[in-house]
Design an enzyme around this catalytic site. Structure first.
Site, mmCIF file in Angstrom:
data_model
loop_
_atom_site.group_PDB
_atom_site.id
_atom_site.type_symbol
_atom_site.label_atom_id
_atom_site.label_comp_id
_atom_site.label_asym_id
_atom_site.label_seq_id
_atom_site.Cartn_x
_atom_site.Cartn_y
_atom_site.Cartn_z
ATOM 1 C CG MET A 90 41.737 16.722 1.524
ATOM 2 S SD MET A 90 40.673 15.804 2.627
ATOM 3 C CE MET A 90 39.476 15.320 1.516
ATOM 4 N NE ARG A 91 48.631 13.831 -3.240
ATOM 5 C CZ ARG A 91 48.811 13.409 -4.303
ATOM 6 N NH1 ARG A 91 47.729 13.540 -5.114
ATOM 7 N NH2 ARG A 91 49.952 12.946 -4.766
ATOM 8 C CG HIS A 114 38.382 9.825 10.356
ATOM 9 N ND1 HIS A 114 38.491 10.186 8.939
ATOM 10 C CD2 HIS A 114 37.274 9.423 10.559
ATOM 11 C CE1 HIS A 114 37.523 9.831 8.351
ATOM 12 N NE2 HIS A 114 36.681 9.450 9.521
HETATM 13 C C1 GRF Z 1 38.204 18.207 9.736
HETATM 14 O O1 GRF Z 1 37.099 17.804 9.856
HETATM 15 C C2 GRF Z 1 39.265 16.820 9.957
HETATM 16 O O2 GRF Z 1 38.890 16.079 10.802
HETATM 17 C C3 GRF Z 1 39.161 16.197 8.564
HETATM 18 O O3 GRF Z 1 39.325 17.432 7.780
HETATM 19 C C4 GRF Z 1 38.718 18.347 8.308
HETATM 20 C C5 GRF Z 1 39.756 19.613 8.042
HETATM 21 O O4 GRF Z 1 39.243 20.735 8.606
HETATM 22 N N1 GRF Z 1 40.390 15.176 8.586
HETATM 23 P P1 GRF Z 1 40.262 21.986 8.699
HETATM 24 O O5 GRF Z 1 40.945 22.370 7.272
HETATM 25 O O6 GRF Z 1 41.070 21.611 9.701
HETATM 26 O O7 GRF Z 1 39.222 23.106 8.956
#
Ligand code: GRF
Length: 202
Positions: A90-91, A114
């Site tokens: 998330m960064r 994504h």
């Molecule tokens: C997923 O939906 C991915 O596409 C998005 O963040 C979510 C991460 O899920 N970028 P996880 O931590 O892999 O379960």
């Protein structure tokens, strides 16, 4: 030769698990050399441990982006990483960090998944945004990371439908099942040198 990966996570880790499962099953010729999280205590850390990887946590809270990325760079030096795989990280990675991962053509050896058909619905709530918009078809995108958010050359996209009686949870579950197949298969294509993409010109 297996492809050496560093997987960056911030949460649940289901994509990390899908990658590790595919490696174990022999369908993905890669090695997860390290798992790096910016969040302590998240599920992805337990998943890494279950697969014998001691994850590295570099908390990003109250640390400047530059400091944080320096710590990550230091940790990565212990491994010969060929690709960074963002799996729910998330960064945003700064251009100066990404520069260390240029390939011969200047593309970054950094992958992201994504949960929408980019360029539709970038951002952190793509499932919710697509669902609330009322789409009938959505999808998953795997792309190379560039200097913009949820942007860069597209390596693969796979669509899935929103069915008439879908709740948001149903819609997400259908998409997540696609994610878990698509990400390992794209990484395998990279390891075979078979991935094809177009330059992202806008
Ligand atoms: C997923 O939906 C991915 O596409 C998005 O963040 C979510 C991460 O899920 N970028 P996880 O931590 O892999 O379960």
């Amino acid at each position: 030769m297996p492809l050496n990966l560093a997987v960056f996570v911030s949460g649940r880790g289901s994509n990390l698990e899908a990658i590790l499962k595919a490696i174990k099953a022999g369908t993905l010729d890669a090695q997860v050399k390290t798992v790096i999280s910016n969040e302590p205590g998240v599920g992805a850390l337990d998943i890494a441990k279950q697969y014998g990887i001691e994850p590295i946590v570099h908390p990003s809270l109250r640390v400047s982006r530059q400091q944080h990325e320096m710590r990550i760079e230091e940790s990565l030096q212990a491994f010969e990483i060929e690709y960074i795989v963002l799996a729910g990280y998330m960064r945003i990675l700064s251009p100066s960090f990404l520069q260390n991962f240029h390939d011969r053509r200047g593309f970054n050896r950094v992958l992201n998944i994504h949960p929408s058909l980019l360029p539709a619905f970038p951002g952190t709530n793509a499932y919710e945004d697509a669902f609330n918009y009322g789409v009938k078809i959505s999808g998953i995108t795997v792309h190379l990371v560039d200097d913009k958010v949820d942007h860069g050359p597209i390596l693969a996209q796979e669509a899935f439908s929103r069915l008439a009686n879908d709740s948001l949870a149903d819609f997400k579950a259908r998409g997540l099942a696609v994610e878990h197949k698509l990400y390992p298969s794209v990484i395998q294509q990279i390891s075979e040198g078979k991935v094809h993409f177009y330059e992202c010109k806008r």
